[in-house]
Design a protein around this motif. Sequence first.
Motif, PDB file in Angstrom:
ATOM      1  N   LYS A  51      18.507 105.464 -49.918  1.00  0.00           N
ATOM      2  CA  LYS A  51      19.387 106.641 -49.997  1.00  0.00           C
ATOM      3  C   LYS A  51      20.571 106.368 -50.907  1.00  0.00           C
ATOM      4  N   LYS A  52      21.191 107.462 -51.316  1.00  0.00           N
ATOM      5  CA  LYS A  52      22.463 107.448 -52.033  1.00  0.00           C
ATOM      6  C   LYS A  52      23.348 108.522 -51.397  1.00  0.00           C
ATOM      7  N   ILE A  53      24.630 108.233 -51.269  1.00  0.00           N
ATOM      8  CA  ILE A  53      25.549 109.184 -50.636  1.00  0.00           C
ATOM      9  C   ILE A  53      26.659 109.574 -51.604  1.00  0.00           C
ATOM     10  N   LEU A  54      26.912 110.880 -51.681  1.00  0.00           N
ATOM     11  CA  LEU A  54      27.999 111.418 -52.505  1.00  0.00           C
ATOM     12  C   LEU A  54      28.944 112.205 -51.609  1.00  0.00           C
ATOM     13  N   LYS A  55      30.242 112.131 -51.919  1.00  0.00           N
ATOM     14  CA  LYS A  55      31.252 112.804 -51.095  1.00  0.00           C
ATOM     15  C   LYS A  55      32.069 113.776 -51.933  1.00  0.00           C
ATOM     16  N   ASN A  56      32.470 114.871 -51.291  1.00  0.00           N
ATOM     17  CA  ASN A  56      33.364 115.862 -51.921  1.00  0.00           C
ATOM     18  C   ASN A  56      32.863 116.303 -53.285  1.00  0.00           C
ATOM     19  N   ARG A  97      47.950 119.028 -45.421  1.00  0.00           N
ATOM     20  CA  ARG A  97      47.847 118.374 -44.118  1.00  0.00           C
ATOM     21  C   ARG A  97      46.429 118.512 -43.552  1.00  0.00           C
ATOM     22  N   ARG A  98      45.893 119.720 -43.638  1.00  0.00           N
ATOM     23  CA  ARG A  98      44.539 119.952 -43.133  1.00  0.00           C
ATOM     24  C   ARG A  98      43.510 119.185 -43.947  1.00  0.00           C
ATOM     25  N   GLN A  99      43.763 119.086 -45.251  1.00  0.00           N
ATOM     26  CA  GLN A  99      42.847 118.329 -46.103  1.00  0.00           C
ATOM     27  C   GLN A  99      42.807 116.858 -45.699  1.00  0.00           C
ATOM     28  N   GLN A 100      43.987 116.290 -45.417  1.00  0.00           N
ATOM     29  CA  GLN A 100      44.055 114.886 -45.023  1.00  0.00           C
ATOM     30  C   GLN A 100      43.315 114.644 -43.716  1.00  0.00           C
ATOM     31  N   ILE A 101      43.506 115.554 -42.739  1.00  0.00           N
ATOM     32  CA  ILE A 101      42.799 115.433 -41.461  1.00  0.00           C
ATOM     33  C   ILE A 101      41.293 115.562 -41.680  1.00  0.00           C
ATOM     34  N   GLY A 102      40.920 116.541 -42.522  1.00  0.00           N
ATOM     35  CA  GLY A 102      39.506 116.754 -42.816  1.00  0.00           C
ATOM     36  C   GLY A 102      38.868 115.566 -43.507  1.00  0.00           C
ATOM     37  N   LYS A 103      39.597 114.942 -44.455  1.00  0.00           N
ATOM     38  CA  LYS A 103      39.064 113.789 -45.178  1.00  0.00           C
ATOM     39  C   LYS A 103      38.814 112.625 -44.233  1.00  0.00           C
ATOM     40  N   ALA A 104      39.730 112.441 -43.254  1.00  0.00           N
ATOM     41  CA  ALA A 104      39.552 111.356 -42.286  1.00  0.00           C
ATOM     42  C   ALA A 104      38.282 111.573 -41.477  1.00  0.00           C
ATOM     43  N   GLY A 105      38.035 112.822 -41.075  1.00  0.00           N
ATOM     44  CA  GLY A 105      36.818 113.143 -40.341  1.00  0.00           C
ATOM     45  C   GLY A 105      35.575 112.942 -41.189  1.00  0.00           C
ATOM     46  N   GLU A 106      35.667 113.315 -42.454  1.00  0.00           N
ATOM     47  CA  GLU A 106      34.529 113.158 -43.365  1.00  0.00           C
ATOM     48  C   GLU A 106      34.190 111.680 -43.567  1.00  0.00           C
ATOM     49  N   GLU A 107      35.222 110.833 -43.706  1.00  0.00           N
ATOM     50  CA  GLU A 107      34.988 109.397 -43.884  1.00  0.00           C
ATOM     51  C   GLU A 107      34.289 108.803 -42.668  1.00  0.00           C
ATOM     52  N   VAL A 160      22.567 117.945 -46.626  1.00  0.00           N
ATOM     53  CA  VAL A 160      23.849 118.529 -47.023  1.00  0.00           C
ATOM     54  C   VAL A 160      24.737 118.602 -45.777  1.00  0.00           C
ATOM     55  N   VAL A 161      25.881 117.913 -45.840  1.00  0.00           N
ATOM     56  CA  VAL A 161      26.732 117.743 -44.667  1.00  0.00           C
ATOM     57  C   VAL A 161      27.990 118.607 -44.767  1.00  0.00           C
ATOM     58  N   GLU A 162      28.235 119.372 -43.713  1.00  0.00           N
ATOM     59  CA  GLU A 162      29.471 120.152 -43.572  1.00  0.00           C
ATOM     60  C   GLU A 162      30.223 119.609 -42.367  1.00  0.00           C
ATOM     61  N   ASN A 163      31.406 119.055 -42.604  1.00  0.00           N
ATOM     62  CA  ASN A 163      32.201 118.448 -41.539  1.00  0.00           C
ATOM     63  C   ASN A 163      33.227 119.444 -41.020  1.00  0.00           C
ATOM     64  N   LYS A 164      33.343 119.572 -39.694  1.00  0.00           N
ATOM     65  CA  LYS A 164      34.293 120.504 -39.081  1.00  0.00           C
ATOM     66  C   LYS A 164      35.233 119.761 -38.138  1.00  0.00           C
ATOM     67  N   ASN A 165      36.519 119.847 -38.421  1.00  0.00           N
ATOM     68  CA  ASN A 165      37.516 119.160 -37.608  1.00  0.00           C
ATOM     69  C   ASN A 165      38.091 120.111 -36.559  1.00  0.00           C
ATOM     70  N   TYR A 166      37.287 120.420 -35.548  1.00  0.00           N
ATOM     71  CA  TYR A 166      37.706 121.305 -34.463  1.00  0.00           C
ATOM     72  C   TYR A 166      37.636 120.560 -33.142  1.00  0.00           C
ATOM     73  N   SER A 167      38.546 120.900 -32.229  1.00  0.00           N
ATOM     74  CA  SER A 167      38.503 120.347 -30.883  1.00  0.00           C
ATOM     75  C   SER A 167      38.282 121.495 -29.896  1.00  0.00           C
ATOM     76  N   GLU A 223      32.791 123.544 -52.698  1.00  0.00           N
ATOM     77  CA  GLU A 223      32.968 122.136 -52.328  1.00  0.00           C
ATOM     78  C   GLU A 223      32.047 121.778 -51.166  1.00  0.00           C
ATOM     79  N   ILE A 224      31.306 120.706 -51.339  1.00  0.00           N
ATOM     80  CA  ILE A 224      30.412 120.200 -50.300  1.00  0.00           C
ATOM     81  C   ILE A 224      30.965 118.870 -49.815  1.00  0.00           C
TER      82      ILE A 224
END
Length: 229
Positions: free
Chosen positions: A57-62, A34-44, A88-95, A75-76
């Motif tokens: 530029k070129k972009i790579l994910k996960n 569940r957390r992975q799915q929420i995190g992936k949505a934020g990353e997208e 290098v991007v670190e996405n955080k799904n916090y409110s 995992e980046i």
Amino acid sequence: MISYFLICILFILSGSLLIHVIRKKLWLRKEFMRRQQIGKAGEEKTVRQLEKLRGYKKILKNLYVPLPDGTNTTEIDAVIIHEKGIFVVENKNYSGKIYGDEKARYWTQIQKEKGKKRKKWKKHFYSPLLQNQAHIRILKKHLDEKGDWEMPYVSVIVFNDSARLRRIRIHFENTLVINCRKSRKKLRKKIRWFPRALTRRQVDEIFKEMKDLENPGMRIKRNHEKLFL
């Protein structure tokens, strides 16, 4: 008779314990997914913002980058190979309210519960700054073994738009801590005066070297997931 009764009790207890362990493991697995799915949505959402950056530029994910000792991977969330450097991007799904400091090992999240009482709760989480610095060290070592490129590495920590960043004390030159909606604007402003570090050919070469890290296979992904289950 007594020994038979004890055996039955032990059998029932062991069965109950086994069921509890299985249920807990299934719940942890479900919560992780569940957390992975929420995190992936934020990353997208973050990647869609960063795709609008100017410049070649070129972009790579996960990406799953091998650790130096070869035991596992890190995992980046995303890497932007840009003509002005590696981002290098670190996405955080916090409110809620987020407090952090470049010297602090742990940052703080303060959130209000929903409902009439609106109680506050506090949570500490490992510094995303330190986490991403580790990602950069591992990625840099990996790329240094593949070719001779000279470019800056920029750490980009992106929180979702419901997070309110408070007292984030960061003085490192090549570090940004931002909300998703501001990521493109802030990063563009940050790199405006960066000198061009890579040619288009070099960007393509680095992209080619890293492309296989984006889809490493299910075995590597499962090994990585085991660290969190």
